[in-house]
Design an enzyme around this catalytic site. Structure first.
Site, PDB file in Angstrom:
ATOM      1  N   HIS A 219     -28.168   3.569   9.149  1.00 35.08           N
ATOM      2  CA  HIS A 219     -26.750   3.160   9.214  1.00 35.08           C
ATOM      3  C   HIS A 219     -25.804   4.306   8.866  1.00 35.08           C
ATOM      4  CE1 HIS A 219     -28.074  -0.865   9.841  1.00 35.08           C
ATOM      5  NE2 HIS A 219     -28.598  -0.984   8.628  1.00 35.08           N
ATOM      6  N   CYS A 220     -26.338   5.435   8.430  1.00 35.94           N
ATOM      7  CA  CYS A 220     -25.480   6.552   8.019  1.00 35.94           C
ATOM      8  C   CYS A 220     -25.290   7.515   9.180  1.00 35.94           C
ATOM      9  CB  CYS A 220     -26.099   7.279   6.830  1.00 35.94           C
ATOM     10  SG  CYS A 220     -24.984   8.516   6.124  1.00 35.94           S
TER      11      CYS A 220
END
Length: 356
Positions: free
Chosen positions: A143-144
């Protein structure tokens, strides 16, 4: 000219390309229990593999912490500076009390473990190319992106591993990401949005976090799953689309995000895959990559139940027993009754699927 990094230094000869450090595990004052993530699962995986005599401490590659210079290959200085604010880290990790801790504590107890796992993924990328396969027992912070964290993901380790390979390893110029965590991998999708060198396959529960419509535009092969999807349908889709992805685009490396939050009962994943189904899924991916001679890097990503560590270990044991972790020195293990039983059950359950 790429910066000097310790992450690409050759490990001791005789090591398996399995990367881990005790520094992966997040433990302080019980605060880690406020997130459903089992923040000690990585060490438990290693302990199970030791119990089964597959590995010993001197046979695994010790992960090193990624430095700021390493992280700046992808991340903006502005984003890394934001992590010096405890409330930002609290938001990213979804552990609100972290906001009230001095940042030096947050750096040491939360971010250092995540930086070490990130270093482990970068190291495993080089090992995979050298040895044909590698597993980082942590990582998978999908998700980064370069300038934004979230969903327990503070560093973009998948993007970093691929960018390091592109910059430093001759002959690696095309990568396929196979993301089979229950959640959409919006971080690497945003990072590689317009990069023709990277092909992304993503299979995820369409109804859950992050629901990032913009990032979905980067997915070349999108498999959106319904609530409660079970083994037979899931494995058929995985098999069809992994084969399709690798036929459609010929990569020099496969990065496999092997989240176990697809497990039935996971509080966040919303799918209903059995432990045997997860073992079979990993086998499908490794078989597809290795049969084509494409190196594969596996990271473990999400998985929010106490039993996921055992499943990850069983999957690695299964890959070894099938010869899919080939060509390395190893402690010969096998004959684990529980694993043999599981694989027999799996074969029985999925005999109607032509997965070979």
């Amino acid at each position: 000219m790429p910066h000097r990094t310790e992450l690409y230094e050759a490990p001791p000869s005789g090591c398996w390309p399995i990367v881990y450090s005790p520094d992966y595990n997040i433990t302080f004052m019980g605060l880690e229990k406020l997130h459903p993530f089992d923040a000690g699962k990585w060490g438990k995986v290693i302990n199970f593999l030791k119990e089964e005599k597959l590995i010993a401490d001197d046979l695994i590659v010790q992960a090193r912490e990624a430095t700021d210079e390493d992280l700046l290959v992808v991340h903006t200085r502005r984003y890394l500076n934001k992590l010096k604010w405890s409330f930002v880290v609290a938001t990213i990790t979804e552990i609100p009390p972290v906001a009230f801790l001095p940042n030096f504590v947050v750096q040491r107890k939360v971010l250092k473990p995540l930086r070490t796992q990130t270093g482990g993924t970068i190291m495993a990328g080089k090992l995979a190319v050298d040895r044909g396969w590698a597993i980082n027992v942590g990582g998978g912070f999908h998700h980064c992106s370069s300038d934004k964290g979230g969903g327990f993901c503070a560093y973009a380790d998948i993007t970093l591993a691929i960018k390091f390979l592109f910059e430093r390893v001759q002959g690696v110029s095309r990568a396929t990401i196979i993301d089979l965590d229950a959640h959409q991998g919006n971080g690497h999708e945003r990072d590689f949005m317009d990069d023709p060198r990277v092909y992304i396959m993503d299979a995820y529960n369409r109804y859950i976090y992050p629901g990032d419509g913009f990032a979905k535009r980067a997915i070349k092969r999108k498999v959106e799953l319904e609530w409660g999807t079970e083994d037979t349908e899931y494995l058929q889709k995985v098999h069809t689309h992994v084969e399709g992805a690798l036929n459609e685009f010929k990569p020099d490396i496969v990065v496999y995000n092997a989240g176990t939050d697809i497990l039935d009962g996971d509080p966040l994943g919303g799918l209903a895959i059995s432990p045997q189904g997860i073992v079979k899924r990993d086998e499908v991916v490794f078989r597809a990559a290795r049969s084509r001679g494409v190196p594969v890097l596996m990271v473990t990503s999400g998985g929010y139940q106490k039993r996921t560590a055992r499943i990850i270990a069983d999957s690695i044991l299964n890959l070894h027993s099938l010869g899919l972790l080939g060509g390395e020195q190893a402690a010969c293990v096998l004959g684990s009754p529980s694993l043999d039983h599981m694989v027999r059950d799996s074969a029985k359950d999925f005999s109607n699927l032509s997965l070979q």
